[in-house]
Design a protein around this motif. Structure first.
Motif, short mmCIF file in Angstrom:
data_model
loop_
_atom_site.label_atom_id
_atom_site.label_comp_id
_atom_site.label_asym_id
_atom_site.label_seq_id
_atom_site.Cartn_x
_atom_site.Cartn_y
_atom_site.Cartn_z
N VAL A 71 33.38 35.57 25.77
CA VAL A 71 33.73 35.42 24.36
C VAL A 71 34.08 33.95 24.12
CG1 VAL A 71 35.41 36.04 22.58
CG2 VAL A 71 34.41 37.81 24.05
N GLY A 108 38.63 41.57 37.38
CA GLY A 108 39.44 40.40 37.02
C GLY A 108 39.86 39.61 38.25
N THR A 109 41.15 39.40 38.40
CA THR A 109 41.70 38.66 39.55
C THR A 109 41.03 39.06 40.85
OG1 THR A 109 43.88 38.28 38.60
CG2 THR A 109 43.78 38.53 40.98
N TRP A 115 37.39 37.82 41.24
CA TRP A 115 37.15 36.39 41.42
C TRP A 115 37.76 35.84 42.71
CZ3 TRP A 115 33.65 34.51 38.28
CH2 TRP A 115 33.53 35.00 36.97
N THR A 137 29.39 38.40 29.91
CA THR A 137 29.51 38.03 28.50
C THR A 137 30.83 37.31 28.28
OG1 THR A 137 28.29 40.04 27.91
CG2 THR A 137 29.48 38.93 26.13
N GLU A 168 33.36 41.01 29.25
CA GLU A 168 33.85 40.40 30.50
C GLU A 168 32.88 39.30 30.95
OE1 GLU A 168 36.47 40.40 32.87
OE2 GLU A 168 35.12 38.90 33.72
N ALA A 169 33.45 38.13 31.25
CA ALA A 169 32.62 36.99 31.66
C ALA A 169 31.98 37.21 33.04
CB ALA A 169 33.47 35.72 31.69
N TYR A 225 51.45 48.73 43.43
CA TYR A 225 50.53 47.89 42.66
C TYR A 225 49.27 48.71 42.33
CZ TYR A 225 47.85 43.76 41.24
OH TYR A 225 47.11 42.84 40.52
N GLY A 275 43.95 37.72 31.06
CA GLY A 275 44.59 37.40 32.34
C GLY A 275 45.45 36.16 32.30
N GLY A 283 38.04 40.88 28.52
CA GLY A 283 38.52 40.91 29.90
C GLY A 283 38.50 42.30 30.48
N MET A 334 52.65 43.24 38.09
CA MET A 334 51.91 43.10 36.84
C MET A 334 51.24 44.38 36.38
SD MET A 334 50.60 39.27 36.45
CE MET A 334 50.36 39.59 34.72
N VAL A 389 47.61 41.74 48.09
CA VAL A 389 48.70 41.92 47.14
C VAL A 389 50.02 41.48 47.78
CG1 VAL A 389 49.18 44.31 47.84
CG2 VAL A 389 49.56 43.63 45.47
N ASP A 390 50.98 41.09 46.91
CA ASP A 390 52.25 40.61 47.46
C ASP A 390 53.36 41.65 47.33
OD1 ASP A 390 52.82 40.45 44.75
OD2 ASP A 390 52.97 38.26 44.69
N GLY A 450 39.84 43.25 33.72
CA GLY A 450 40.70 43.42 34.89
C GLY A 450 41.53 44.68 34.69
N PHE A 451 42.69 44.75 35.37
CA PHE A 451 43.57 45.91 35.21
C PHE A 451 43.83 46.20 33.73
CE2 PHE A 451 44.82 45.73 39.73
CZ PHE A 451 45.08 47.07 39.99
N SER A 452 44.01 45.13 32.92
CA SER A 452 44.38 45.32 31.51
C SER A 452 43.23 45.91 30.71
CB SER A 452 44.77 43.98 30.88
OG SER A 452 45.83 43.40 31.58
P1 FAD Z 1 42.70 39.46 35.08
O1 FAD Z 1 42.63 40.31 36.27
O2 FAD Z 1 42.87 38.00 35.27
O3 FAD Z 1 41.38 39.75 34.23
C1 FAD Z 1 41.06 38.99 33.09
C2 FAD Z 1 39.58 38.99 32.94
O4 FAD Z 1 39.27 38.39 31.68
C3 FAD Z 1 38.85 38.16 33.98
O5 FAD Z 1 37.93 38.97 34.68
C4 FAD Z 1 38.13 37.08 33.20
O6 FAD Z 1 36.85 36.80 33.69
C5 FAD Z 1 38.07 37.70 31.82
N1 FAD Z 1 38.00 36.69 30.76
C6 FAD Z 1 38.86 35.67 30.52
N2 FAD Z 1 38.46 34.96 29.45
C7 FAD Z 1 37.32 35.55 29.01
C8 FAD Z 1 36.44 35.29 27.93
N3 FAD Z 1 36.64 34.26 27.10
N4 FAD Z 1 35.37 36.11 27.76
C9 FAD Z 1 35.16 37.16 28.59
N5 FAD Z 1 35.96 37.45 29.63
C10 FAD Z 1 37.03 36.66 29.83
N6 FAD Z 1 50.12 40.22 40.46
C11 FAD Z 1 50.97 41.10 41.03
O7 FAD Z 1 51.75 41.74 40.32
N7 FAD Z 1 50.97 41.27 42.39
C12 FAD Z 1 50.13 40.59 43.20
O8 FAD Z 1 50.16 40.76 44.40
C13 FAD Z 1 49.25 39.65 42.63
N8 FAD Z 1 48.40 38.95 43.40
C14 FAD Z 1 47.59 38.02 42.82
C15 FAD Z 1 46.74 37.28 43.64
C16 FAD Z 1 45.95 36.30 43.10
C17 FAD Z 1 45.03 35.53 43.99
C18 FAD Z 1 46.01 36.03 41.73
C19 FAD Z 1 45.17 34.93 41.13
C20 FAD Z 1 46.83 36.77 40.89
C21 FAD Z 1 47.62 37.78 41.44
N9 FAD Z 1 48.44 38.59 40.65
C22 FAD Z 1 49.28 39.50 41.22
C23 FAD Z 1 48.37 38.50 39.19
C24 FAD Z 1 47.13 39.29 38.67
O9 FAD Z 1 46.44 38.38 37.89
C25 FAD Z 1 47.58 40.55 37.93
O10 FAD Z 1 48.31 41.37 38.81
C26 FAD Z 1 46.45 41.40 37.35
O11 FAD Z 1 45.40 41.60 38.25
C27 FAD Z 1 45.98 40.83 36.04
O12 FAD Z 1 45.10 41.73 35.41
P2 FAD Z 1 44.51 41.38 33.96
O13 FAD Z 1 43.50 42.39 33.66
O14 FAD Z 1 45.62 41.21 33.00
O15 FAD Z 1 43.87 39.93 34.12
#
Ligand code: FAD
Ligand code: NAP
Length: 537
Positions: free
Chosen positions: A108, A42-43, A46, A106, A35-36, A61, A140, A12, A436, A54-55, A14-16
């Motif tokens: 996983v 990430g979020t 897509w 890619t 990353e797929a 954030y 995510g 993944g 988050m 953002v909220d 995204g931010f993480s």
């Molecule tokens: P993600 O951003 O979800 O990234 C995970 C990534 O992993 C994705 O790109 C996905 O494609 C990839 N992945 C998953 N499975 C696989 C696999 N098997 N193989 C390869 N890649 C894979 N949070 C807040 O705190 N404030 C907000 O305002 C807020 N707004 C949001 C608005 C929306 C529309 C959504 C859906 C969520 C929101 N969130 C918010 C939550 C948001 O998900 C987190 O804030 C943060 O962006 C998450 O980051 P992340 O990297 O952990 O996960």
């Protein structure tokens, strides 16, 4: 067959995943992110639906770990929109020179633990094999959409869209009759934009949501200057706060201890400020039914004031669950959109959707003709991305089996029976109840410190004990049961996905308290974990 050998495989970007890559590289680990999607974000990669933003306040954030990043980016709006957040994450990837460590396109597919080697073997949808000491799931909490499974879906002649997989090129609804299914945050944010273009929009609402005004606008330069002048202190306060952000300005008084006039003044002042400030109006909103009912009544009154038609206003007013026991929605003109002549609200609780037809959608009452349908129906949250990977730990135990009664973790970071596997913002951590980015930074830093600690000790294995995990799961459940949250049929509870176990998944103890617990566990030599190594020794 070539095998990529790494210290750490991260899934993944995204931010993480982006922060993990930077941090682990800095510590000298060999690491690669898979990353797929075909971009980072990430979020924010897509969810490109119109109005996505953002909220909470933009400057909160964002990453806090790098002065360089803090200094090199200025948000333009109080609540930044998706394109700007996506641009920010790309800016981070470029500034920190991370691109060459991220493998896009890619997915996983499998991750199996090898007990003898004490390593993880991952395979991808492209047939690649990765052999890594550690596997970190940065997949995510809201990355797997709930797929529409309405009967007859494939017969529909027009295009359908899911807010969580919005086309990159955007959608022009001009001249169209549009059906929108769902009234969660994604619908609440996108509806005003869709309605501004379409000939007519029909919204199918099963359960109304509580929404508060964002009062968005250009970022106030004076308040930004104050934020910047106190940045280090602000960031510290975020980390030890309950929700991971400061703009909610929590009131420590009970709603029941003040006079009606004081209570009303507090509600009005917070409604005028906008955003999550409303949810922190008093300290017992999340725990006392009586206090909660007072704020719910206030919001109902506001809805009546914003929506011209009393029947529509009544339908838009939540009645079946307490205020803010689902993530509060923060909107720009949502309720007012129902005053437009081209918007109709349908009560899909009383007259449920039965099926999709070639020309639209049918409820138990009648048929509707649409040129396109928007599904704003949410996500298989928190466990969805993990359950879609074939993850196997000790003795071939699958994660699906281990979590058949709902997710069980130690701290939302590790899982008994799955050594050397970490989850970022996993179930059992504050994750989706917080800002988050703050929770992500805390997890990334804790995981990286842990791995550096293991390396210094020449250990090659870490695993949560069953006992520690059971204790944590009990604590997470107990904390939730002291609040009103379990009273809502929310995705926090897994209630939006048929067949998913009903368990309150995030940890409600607060970001600051949780951080202290995690730091204490590390300081006590990773209490609740066993470590071992080197392999075979
Ligand atoms: P993600 O951003 O979800 O990234 C995970 C990534 O992993 C994705 O790109 C996905 O494609 C990839 N992945 C998953 N499975 C696989 C696999 N098997 N193989 C390869 N890649 C894979 N949070 C807040 O705190 N404030 C907000 O305002 C807020 N707004 C949001 C608005 C929306 C529309 C959504 C859906 C969520 C929101 N969130 C918010 C939550 C948001 O998900 C987190 O804030 C943060 O962006 C998450 O980051 P992340 O990297 O952990 O996960
Ligand atoms: P959601 O909150 O789960 O809302 C989904 C909506 O679709 C609900 O109204 C639901 O009704 C409805 N629905 C689902 N299946 C249905 C069906 N078969 N028939 C009729 N209606 C159906 O999803 P979301 O709006 O995408 O938001 C998910 C989370 O993402 C939010 O809670 C938030 O954490 C995050 N998010 C944040 C923002 C932001 O402001 N920054 C924006 C978007 C999303 P029921 O309630 O009756 O099930």
């Amino acid at each position: 067959m070539t095998v990529t050998r790494l210290d750490v495989a991260v899934v993944g970007a995204g931010f993480s995943g982006v922060y993990l890559l930077h941090k682990l590289r800095g510590l000298g680990f060999s690491v690669r992110v898979y990353e797929a999607g075909d971009g980072v974000g990430g979020t924010w990669f897509w969810n490109r639906y119109p109005g996505a933003r953002v909220d909470m306040e933009s400057q909160e954030y964002s990453y806090s770990f790098s002065e360089e990043l803090e200094d090199s980016w200025t948000w333009s709006e109080r609540y930044s929109a998706q394109p700007e957040i996506l641009a920010y994450l790309n800016h981070v990837a470029d500034t920190l020179k991370l691109r060459d460590g991220i493998q896009l396109d890619t997915r996983v597919a499998t991750a199996h633990y090898n007990e003898v080697a004490r390593r993880w073997t991952l395979t991808t949808d492209g047939g690649e094999t990765i052999d890594a000491r550690f596997c970190i799931m940065a997949t995510g909490c809201l990355s797997v959409i709930k797929e529409p499974d309405f009967e007859g879906l494939e017969s529909f002649k027009g295009p359908t869209y899911h807010t969580g997989r919005w086309p990159r090129e955007g959608v022009d609804f001009t001249g169209q009759r549009v059906g929108v299914v769902g009234t969660g945050s994604s619908s609440i944010q996108s509806l005003p934009h869709i309605a501004a273009q379409a000939t007519h929009v029909t919204v199918f609402q099963r359960t109304p949501n509580y929404s508060v005004p964002a009062h968005n606008g250009p970022l106030n330069q004076d308040s930004l200057a104050v934020w910047k002048a106190n940045r280090a202190e602000n960031r510290h306060k975020e980390r030890i706060s309950s929700g991971g952000f400061l703009s909610s300005n929590p009131n420590e008084k009970s709603a029941l201890e003040v006079s009606e006039a004081e209570r009303r003044a507090e509600f009005e002042a917070r409604w005028a400020v906008g955003g999550f400030a409303m949810g922190a109006a008093f300290n017992d909103i999340a725990s006392s039914e009586e206090a909660n009912a007072l704020i719910a009544d206030f919001v109902a009154e506001k809805i009546r004031g914003l929506v011209n038609d009393p029947k529509t206003a009544d339908l838009l007013t939540p009645k079946t669950y307490p205020f803010a026991t689902k993530r509060l929605c923060v909107d720009t003109g949502y309720y007012q959109t129902f005053n437009r002549d081209n918007v109709t609200l349908i009560d899909a609780a009383t007259t449920p959707i039965t099926h999709i037809t070639p020309t639209g959608l049918a409820t138990t009452e009648r048929e509707f003709a649409f040129d396109s349908i928007v599904f704003a129906i949410g996500f298989d949250a928190m466990t969805g991305a993990l359950s879609r990977i074939d993850i196997r730990g000790r003795g071939g135990l699958t994660l699906t089996e281990a979590w058949s009664e709902g997710p069980k973790t130690y701290l939302g970071l590790a899982i008994a029976g799955f050594p050397n596997l970490f989850t970022v913002t996993g179930p059992g951590s504050p994750s989706v109840l917080s800002n988050m980015v703050v929770s992500i930074e805390q997890h990334v830093e804790w995981i990286c410190d842990c791995m550096a600690h293991l390396r210094a000790r020449q250990a090659d294995l870490i695993e949560a004990t069953q006992e520690a995990q059971d204790g944590w799961v009990a604590h997470v459940n107990e904390a939730a049961s002291m609040t009103l949250y379990p009273k809502a049929n929310s995705w926090y509870m897994g209630a939006n996905i048929p067949g998913k176990p009903r368990v309150f998944m995030p940890y409600i103890g607060g970001v600051g308290a949780y951080r202290e617990i995690c730091d204490g566990i590390a300081a006590r030599d990773y209490e609740g974990f066993v470590t071992a190594g080197p392999a075979g020794a």
